[in-house]
Design a protein around this motif. Structure first.
Motif, PDB file in Angstrom:
ATOM      1  N   PHE A  99       0.871  -1.179   0.000  1.00 10.93           N
ATOM      2  CA  PHE A  99       0.000   0.000   0.000  1.00 10.93           C
ATOM      3  C   PHE A  99       0.909   1.230   0.000  1.00 10.93           C
ATOM      4  O   PHE A  99       1.995   1.191   0.577  1.00 10.93           O
ATOM      5  CB  PHE A  99      -0.882   0.060   1.252  1.00 10.93           C
ATOM      6  N   GLU A 100       0.435   2.336  -0.594  1.00 12.10           N
ATOM      7  CA  GLU A 100       1.266   3.547  -0.583  1.00 12.10           C
ATOM      8  C   GLU A 100       0.426   4.796  -0.803  1.00 12.10           C
ATOM      9  O   GLU A 100      -0.545   4.787  -1.559  1.00 12.10           O
ATOM     10  CB  GLU A 100       2.328   3.456  -1.683  1.00 12.10           C
ATOM     11  N   LEU A 101       0.811   5.880  -0.125  1.00 13.05           N
ATOM     12  CA  LEU A 101       0.298   7.225  -0.382  1.00 13.05           C
ATOM     13  C   LEU A 101       1.438   8.014  -1.001  1.00 13.05           C
ATOM     14  O   LEU A 101       2.552   8.018  -0.477  1.00 13.05           O
ATOM     15  CB  LEU A 101      -0.163   7.900   0.903  1.00 13.05           C
ATOM     16  N   THR A 102       1.146   8.678  -2.128  1.00 15.89           N
ATOM     17  CA  THR A 102       2.186   9.370  -2.875  1.00 15.89           C
ATOM     18  C   THR A 102       1.718  10.762  -3.258  1.00 15.89           C
ATOM     19  O   THR A 102       0.554  10.963  -3.600  1.00 15.89           O
ATOM     20  CB  THR A 102       2.517   8.601  -4.174  1.00 15.89           C
ATOM     21  N   GLY A 103       2.645  11.712  -3.218  1.00 17.39           N
ATOM     22  CA  GLY A 103       2.410  13.038  -3.774  1.00 17.39           C
ATOM     23  C   GLY A 103       3.401  13.262  -4.889  1.00 17.39           C
ATOM     24  O   GLY A 103       4.583  12.961  -4.739  1.00 17.39           O
ATOM     25  N   PHE A 104       2.907  13.732  -6.041  1.00 17.23           N
ATOM     26  CA  PHE A 104       3.859  14.080  -7.091  1.00 17.23           C
ATOM     27  C   PHE A 104       3.589  15.487  -7.590  1.00 17.23           C
ATOM     28  O   PHE A 104       2.455  15.950  -7.647  1.00 17.23           O
ATOM     29  CB  PHE A 104       3.958  13.039  -8.208  1.00 17.23           C
ATOM     30  N   TRP A 105       4.683  16.185  -7.872  1.00 15.43           N
ATOM     31  CA  TRP A 105       4.669  17.617  -8.143  1.00 15.43           C
ATOM     32  C   TRP A 105       5.262  17.874  -9.514  1.00 15.43           C
ATOM     33  O   TRP A 105       6.393  17.501  -9.791  1.00 15.43           O
ATOM     34  CB  TRP A 105       5.496  18.326  -7.061  1.00 15.43           C
ATOM     35  N   GLY A 106       4.467  18.503 -10.390  1.00 17.75           N
ATOM     36  CA  GLY A 106       4.977  18.827 -11.717  1.00 17.75           C
ATOM     37  C   GLY A 106       3.922  19.540 -12.525  1.00 17.75           C
ATOM     38  O   GLY A 106       2.720  19.469 -12.232  1.00 17.75           O
ATOM     39  N   LYS A 107       4.370  20.236 -13.569  1.00 19.54           N
ATOM     40  CA  LYS A 107       3.476  21.056 -14.380  1.00 19.54           C
ATOM     41  C   LYS A 107       2.683  20.239 -15.387  1.00 19.54           C
ATOM     42  O   LYS A 107       1.509  20.472 -15.591  1.00 19.54           O
ATOM     43  CB  LYS A 107       4.311  22.111 -15.100  1.00 19.54           C
ATOM     44  N   SER A 108       3.330  19.272 -16.041  1.00 18.64           N
ATOM     45  CA  SER A 108       2.612  18.492 -17.044  1.00 18.64           C
ATOM     46  C   SER A 108       2.928  17.014 -16.918  1.00 18.64           C
ATOM     47  O   SER A 108       2.221  16.284 -16.251  1.00 18.64           O
ATOM     48  CB  SER A 108       2.910  19.013 -18.449  1.00 18.64           C
ATOM     49  N   LYS A 109       4.027  16.542 -17.521  1.00 15.81           N
ATOM     50  CA  LYS A 109       4.294  15.102 -17.493  1.00 15.81           C
ATOM     51  C   LYS A 109       5.534  14.695 -16.703  1.00 15.81           C
ATOM     52  O   LYS A 109       5.754  13.522 -16.472  1.00 15.81           O
ATOM     53  CB  LYS A 109       4.381  14.562 -18.917  1.00 15.81           C
ATOM     54  N   HIS A 110       6.360  15.643 -16.285  1.00 15.17           N
ATOM     55  CA  HIS A 110       7.561  15.349 -15.497  1.00 15.17           C
ATOM     56  C   HIS A 110       7.309  15.737 -14.042  1.00 15.17           C
ATOM     57  O   HIS A 110       6.909  16.873 -13.774  1.00 15.17           O
ATOM     58  CB  HIS A 110       8.773  16.109 -16.046  1.00 15.17           C
ATOM     59  N   HIS A 111       7.542  14.791 -13.113  1.00 17.43           N
ATOM     60  CA  HIS A 111       7.174  15.032 -11.717  1.00 17.43           C
ATOM     61  C   HIS A 111       8.244  14.565 -10.736  1.00 17.43           C
ATOM     62  O   HIS A 111       8.889  13.543 -10.959  1.00 17.43           O
ATOM     63  CB  HIS A 111       5.883  14.273 -11.371  1.00 17.43           C
ATOM     64  N   LEU A 112       8.351  15.309  -9.654  1.00 20.05           N
ATOM     65  CA  LEU A 112       9.073  14.858  -8.471  1.00 20.05           C
ATOM     66  C   LEU A 112       8.064  14.071  -7.641  1.00 20.05           C
ATOM     67  O   LEU A 112       6.941  14.531  -7.434  1.00 20.05           O
ATOM     68  CB  LEU A 112       9.589  16.061  -7.671  1.00 20.05           C
ATOM     69  N   GLU A 113       8.437  12.884  -7.192  1.00 21.24           N
ATOM     70  CA  GLU A 113       7.506  12.018  -6.467  1.00 21.24           C
ATOM     71  C   GLU A 113       8.021  11.727  -5.058  1.00 21.24           C
ATOM     72  O   GLU A 113       9.168  11.345  -4.878  1.00 21.24           O
ATOM     73  CB  GLU A 113       7.325  10.703  -7.240  1.00 21.24           C
ATOM     74  N   LEU A 114       7.155  11.944  -4.068  1.00 23.65           N
ATOM     75  CA  LEU A 114       7.457  11.641  -2.670  1.00 23.65           C
ATOM     76  C   LEU A 114       6.334  10.769  -2.127  1.00 23.65           C
ATOM     77  O   LEU A 114       5.160  11.008  -2.428  1.00 23.65           O
ATOM     78  CB  LEU A 114       7.543  12.920  -1.835  1.00 23.65           C
ATOM     79  N   GLY A 115       6.679   9.766  -1.334  1.00 20.68           N
ATOM     80  CA  GLY A 115       5.623   8.902  -0.815  1.00 20.68           C
ATOM     81  C   GLY A 115       6.055   8.120   0.396  1.00 20.68           C
ATOM     82  O   GLY A 115       7.229   8.085   0.770  1.00 20.68           O
ATOM     83  N   LEU A 116       5.068   7.483   1.008  1.00 13.47           N
ATOM     84  CA  LEU A 116       5.321   6.578   2.122  1.00 13.47           C
ATOM     85  C   LEU A 116       4.472   5.338   1.903  1.00 13.47           C
ATOM     86  O   LEU A 116       3.249   5.420   1.771  1.00 13.47           O
ATOM     87  CB  LEU A 116       4.965   7.223   3.463  1.00 13.47           C
ATOM     88  N   GLY A 117       5.140   4.196   1.838  1.00 10.38           N
ATOM     89  CA  GLY A 117       4.449   2.943   1.591  1.00 10.38           C
ATOM     90  C   GLY A 117       4.569   1.993   2.763  1.00 10.38           C
ATOM     91  O   GLY A 117       5.375   2.184   3.680  1.00 10.38           O
ATOM     92  N   PHE A 118       3.749   0.974   2.699  1.00 10.85           N
ATOM     93  CA  PHE A 118       3.745  -0.083   3.713  1.00 10.85           C
ATOM     94  C   PHE A 118       3.484  -1.380   2.974  1.00 10.85           C
ATOM     95  O   PHE A 118       2.600  -1.434   2.110  1.00 10.85           O
ATOM     96  CB  PHE A 118       2.633   0.175   4.730  1.00 10.85           C
ATOM     97  N   PHE A 119       4.272  -2.418   3.248  1.00  7.19           N
ATOM     98  CA  PHE A 119       3.904  -3.705   2.686  1.00  7.19           C
ATOM     99  C   PHE A 119       4.006  -4.796   3.734  1.00  7.19           C
ATOM    100  O   PHE A 119       4.771  -4.711   4.694  1.00  7.19           O
ATOM    101  CB  PHE A 119       4.671  -4.051   1.399  1.00  7.19           C
ATOM    102  N   ALA A 120       3.163  -5.785   3.538  1.00  2.38           N
ATOM    103  CA  ALA A 120       3.118  -6.937   4.437  1.00  2.38           C
ATOM    104  C   ALA A 120       3.342  -8.194   3.615  1.00  2.38           C
ATOM    105  O   ALA A 120       2.868  -8.308   2.486  1.00  2.38           O
ATOM    106  CB  ALA A 120       1.772  -6.998   5.140  1.00  2.38           C
TER     107      ALA A 120
END
Length: 198
Positions: A99-120
């Motif tokens: 599972f993961e929550l992600t935020g990505f920042w960018g104007k059109s198709k190129h993005h900086l991506e930050l997130g926090l995930g959890f897996f079991a």
């Protein structure tokens, strides 16, 4: 006298038309840019691989919030990982659920991506025990891991092919029945995702 008046009127009218045309073009460009930033393709399906665990998962993601250049998304996935064992224990398939929550920042198709995930992952441990067959007691448990992410994401607002890659260190917490929690940090981790957004 009248000729000067007409020349002045003609010059004024031409100036107004030129300035209003420039203003209209600027407004059209602003509207085009704002439309390009709105992601109409909010759903995605993709395969992700993680290194160094050499795990993979099939995932579904959805953008659930957008404001300006910031998009927030959530995803869930599933996989079966093969754990090879030697005698007297047997090999098995372990379910793997990220599972993961992600935020990505960018104007059109190129993005900086930050997130926090959890897996079991449903794993097994083996202990020496004289009361069990072959003197081995099998104990299943859910291994749990937190996975922060920082990376790059190529994804078009209107949908289509996308690719993402990132740095994904891991912090593992394994709960054993009747035992304490054991944490382990692994600073080495990479992920690659390939998929389609629609």
């Amino acid at each position: 006298m009248m000729t000067r008046y007409y020349k002045f009127l003609l010059l004024t009218l031409m100036s107004v038309l030129v300035l209003s045309k420039n203003e209209l073009v600027a407004q059209e460009e602003e509207q085009r840019e704002s439309k390009a930033e709105i992601f109409t393709a909010k759903n995605s399906v993709f395969v992700e691989t993680l290194w160094p665990s050499f795990s993979y998962s099939l995932n579904y993601g959805r953008i659930f919030y957008q404001i300006g250049k910031l998009k927030l998304s959530a995803r869930a996935g599933f996989s079966l990982l093969y754990n090879s064992r030697t005698e007297p224990t047997s090999s098995y398939w372990a379910p793997f659920i990220p599972f993961e929550l992600t935020g990505f920042w960018g104007k059109s198709k190129h993005h900086l991506e930050l997130g926090l995930g959890f897996f079991a992952i449903r794993n097994r441990r083996y202990f020496f025990d004289e009361d069990f067959p072959n003197n081995i007691r099998e104990e299943p448990y859910w291994g749990k891991t937190l996975v922060p992410r920082i990376g790059y994401r190529y994804q078009k607002p209107e949908g289509g092919f996308f690719i993402a890659g990132g740095y994904t260190p891991t912090f593992s917490i394994e709960n054993l029945e009747g035992g304490a929690e054991n944490g382990e940090f692994n600073p080495f981790g990479l992920s690659i995702s390939l998929g389609l957004s629609f």
